[in-house]
Design an enzyme around this catalytic site. Structure first.
Site, PDB file in Angstrom:
ATOM      1  N   HIS A 261       0.847  -1.196   0.000  1.00 13.48           N
ATOM      2  CA  HIS A 261       0.000   0.000   0.000  1.00 13.48           C
ATOM      3  C   HIS A 261       0.878   1.240   0.000  1.00 13.48           C
ATOM      4  O   HIS A 261       1.953   1.248   0.600  1.00 13.48           O
ATOM      5  CB  HIS A 261      -0.924   0.004   1.221  1.00 13.48           C
ATOM      6  CG  HIS A 261      -1.992   1.051   1.142  1.00 13.48           C
ATOM      7  ND1 HIS A 261      -1.806   2.341   1.563  1.00 13.48           N
ATOM      8  CD2 HIS A 261      -3.249   0.997   0.641  1.00 13.48           C
ATOM      9  CE1 HIS A 261      -2.919   3.037   1.344  1.00 13.48           C
ATOM     10  NE2 HIS A 261      -3.804   2.252   0.791  1.00 13.48           N
ATOM     11  N   GLU A 321      -7.737  -5.083  -0.255  1.00 16.46           N
ATOM     12  CA  GLU A 321      -8.390  -5.823  -1.335  1.00 16.46           C
ATOM     13  C   GLU A 321      -8.446  -7.328  -1.107  1.00 16.46           C
ATOM     14  O   GLU A 321      -9.375  -7.990  -1.561  1.00 16.46           O
ATOM     15  CB  GLU A 321      -7.669  -5.548  -2.650  1.00 16.46           C
ATOM     16  CG  GLU A 321      -7.850  -4.110  -3.061  1.00 16.46           C
ATOM     17  CD  GLU A 321      -7.378  -3.852  -4.455  1.00 16.46           C
ATOM     18  OE1 GLU A 321      -6.757  -4.744  -5.052  1.00 16.46           O
ATOM     19  OE2 GLU A 321      -7.642  -2.763  -4.957  1.00 16.46           O
TER      20      GLU A 321
END
Lengths: 381, 381
Positions: A261, A321
């Protein structure tokens, strides 16, 4: 213009606006909505509670609870246009943009610059509320099914599932999806939120800002695709096969979906919440559900171990996700609806940011640095 | 994040990208497209020439001339969706967004991140080329008229007028509108161009970037409204009434449409070109046309004088909108189509910027500064 300031690429680390709506603290693995730990909100609160927080400024009972149910119904004529759009276009995110524009146009919701605070609030609530209705209608139309009308008496998350699948979801499925939605209402100044605020800064209408933000969300570098994570789990199949699979992917230079991320160095708090949500939902689904969660957890561990061995000096963490894909799969949503589901919650966040940006009353208009050859200046004609 | 840089409000003066597509030099009253004086291009060149410059990198004959004619035709099914959109929505800019999404979706034009350079070029040309077709079809549908199919054998500007009005325009009218279009293809890093580039930076498709940019263009602080200038001229009527009208407007604190610009301190070069274009076109139209230009010129002088007296230390100049409104009015375009006409040319500029941004390959993701109260951190659950 030599006296211009040159921004770092991608404006990374440049604060372009002030906000009271929330913040992401990547180092700590923590994010909040208006002071409230977002992961805790996802565990403890309904989507309507958090919608109230973002739009009304406080959680119920300190602010009047928002009831989006009555706002989910499309105005006359828009349902037909959504059907025509679904007949013409494959992508639910395209039909979503058509539907948002149509609701705003038919109801005469004007340019934000000219709207009172109360009108802008109405626009925010109304246009975020119709998102699940438009998306579910598109999905069913593509399958040749009649639309399912909204039911104002049930929660937003449950009604979205009901309209999309045609069946009332179990309370466990509705709650798991609701936790996903709460956890994804807002997340700092991502590219879609920023896009929405740039458009809002021109005084354009709420619909134009949201439609632009939807466009940014479809970008693979931003919205990503939770469905790609579940496809990866399908492909790897069992934890035993994960190490070899990751080694092959790293060798080919492929991106490993669901890991890493831009901001988080500590664990992504959304991943933690959604893993728990997946486990709770799977426990109600019997063997098939529990098997998926078990395989996903094993594959996650193997991938994290492989990534740690590959880049020992970097901390690569599971992002939102990976477990989002598992939750939405367990809840019975078709994979084509995974990214659209993200827009159900994020449209709430965008609309709150638009209101905040309109309050600034100043256009966002940076410069570019011209780096081509000197212009040819000719004699005056 | 205390180590963040805080940008000036609206990112004013901050260069957020490098570009070779052009530049605005406000102090000099000069702007260019890829080295070429844009005002001179408007006087001397066709829109197709300038489209070639922006997309192919040089003017003909140094680059192969772009012929958008064959690309103006809508694919099967999109015309029907545009008609449904026009039946449902008043705003041509809403239908425009629907049409762009539909052309891209039906033709399977994928996310920019995954497109080759050649495919991205095709997307840029195709999606800008359909803009006049969609806008004209919306306009005629609202009036209850059948659409006029594109004629690939005539120029883009003439065909837009022909499709919108149903009649082949005079060469003088087509040329005046073409000069307007050339002069408005691009103009530095305005809010809509920036919006398109932010969306493009996520890897989203060309359509999503253009649709977002259209949204920003509808903002009153950006795209403005050339129609509001011609309405002002209608209202003032004669130069003799201008001084009193301006005094009244300034007293009420109203904005004077068509005057003042964020960047230009010297004369807006677009105003100069468009004034000449208006005069040339008016000379072919007899008394009514010449009367409008004479009144507009007189009113412009009076307003400039009044503004100079009001703020003697500031140089407030005529901007592009004042004479743009006169040109489009003389060319017989209905006022509801003035802002949409802006998008016919600017979509060419946006699409070139999208290509340039995709080449950067980096997401534009600034930060926001959280200015609310400290988050409530509770015990771990």
């Amino acid at each position: 213009m030599p006296d211009e300031l040159i921004a770092p690429p991608g404006l990374k680390g440049i604060a372009v606006a002030d906000t009271v709506l929330g913040d992401v603290r990547g180092q700590e693995g923590f994010f909040h909505y208006r002071q409230h730990d977002a992961a805790e909100l996802a565990r403890e609160r309904t989507l309507e509670d958090v919608w109230t927080l973002q739009l009304n400024g406080a959680l119920p009972p300190h602010a009047a609870l928002i009831d989006p149910g009555v706002h989910r119904t499309l105005p006359d004529g828009v349902g037909d246009l959504v059907d025509s759009a679904a007949d013409c276009m494959v992508n639910p995110m395209s039909t979503l943009r058509v539907g948002i524009l149509a609701v705003a146009d038919r109801e005469g919701r004007g340019e934000s610059l000219d709207r009172s605070e109360a009108e802008l609030y109405d626009d925010a609530l109304r246009l975020a509320a119709v998102v699940p209705t438009i998306l579910a209608r598109h999905h069913r139309r593509r399958l040749g099914h009649d639309p399912v009308a909204p039911d104002p008496s049930i929660g937003h998350a449950a009604d979205f599932l009901r309209m999309a699948t045609g069946t009332m979801p179990s309370s466990a499925a509705a709650r798991a999806v609701e936790q996903y939605l709460v956890a994804t209402v807002d997340h700092g100044f991502n590219a879609s939120t920023f896009t929405g605020r740039v458009v809002a800064s021109t005084g354009a209408d709420m619909a134009g800002s949201l439609v632009a933000a939807v466009g940014a969300l479809t970008g693979p570098l931003h919205g990503g695709a939770p469905s790609r994570c579940i496809e990866m789990i399908d492909e790897i199949e069992t934890p035993e096969r994960a190490a070899a699979w990751v080694a092959g992917a790293l060798e080919r230079g492929d991106k490993i979906m669901g890991f890493g991320h831009a901001v988080y160095r500590a664990e992504d708090p959304r991943g933690v919440v959604l893993r728990a949500a997946a486990e709770t939902l799977a426990a109600t689904l019997g063997d098939a559900g529990e098997d998926l969660v078990r395989r996903a957890a094993g594959i996650e561990s193997e991938i994290l171990a492989a990534l740690a061995a590959w880049k020992p000096d970097q901390r690569i963490v599971t992002n939102v996700e990976f477990w989002a894909g598992v939750v939405l799969e367990l809840a019975g949503l078709p994979r084509a609806m995974f990214t659209p589901t993200f827009s159900v919650s994020r449209s709430i966040g965008w609309s709150a940011h638009v209101i905040e940006q309109v309050g600034v009353g100043k256009i966002i208009r940076p410069s570019a640095r011209y780096v081509g050859p000197e212009p040819v200046v000719s004699e005056p004609v």
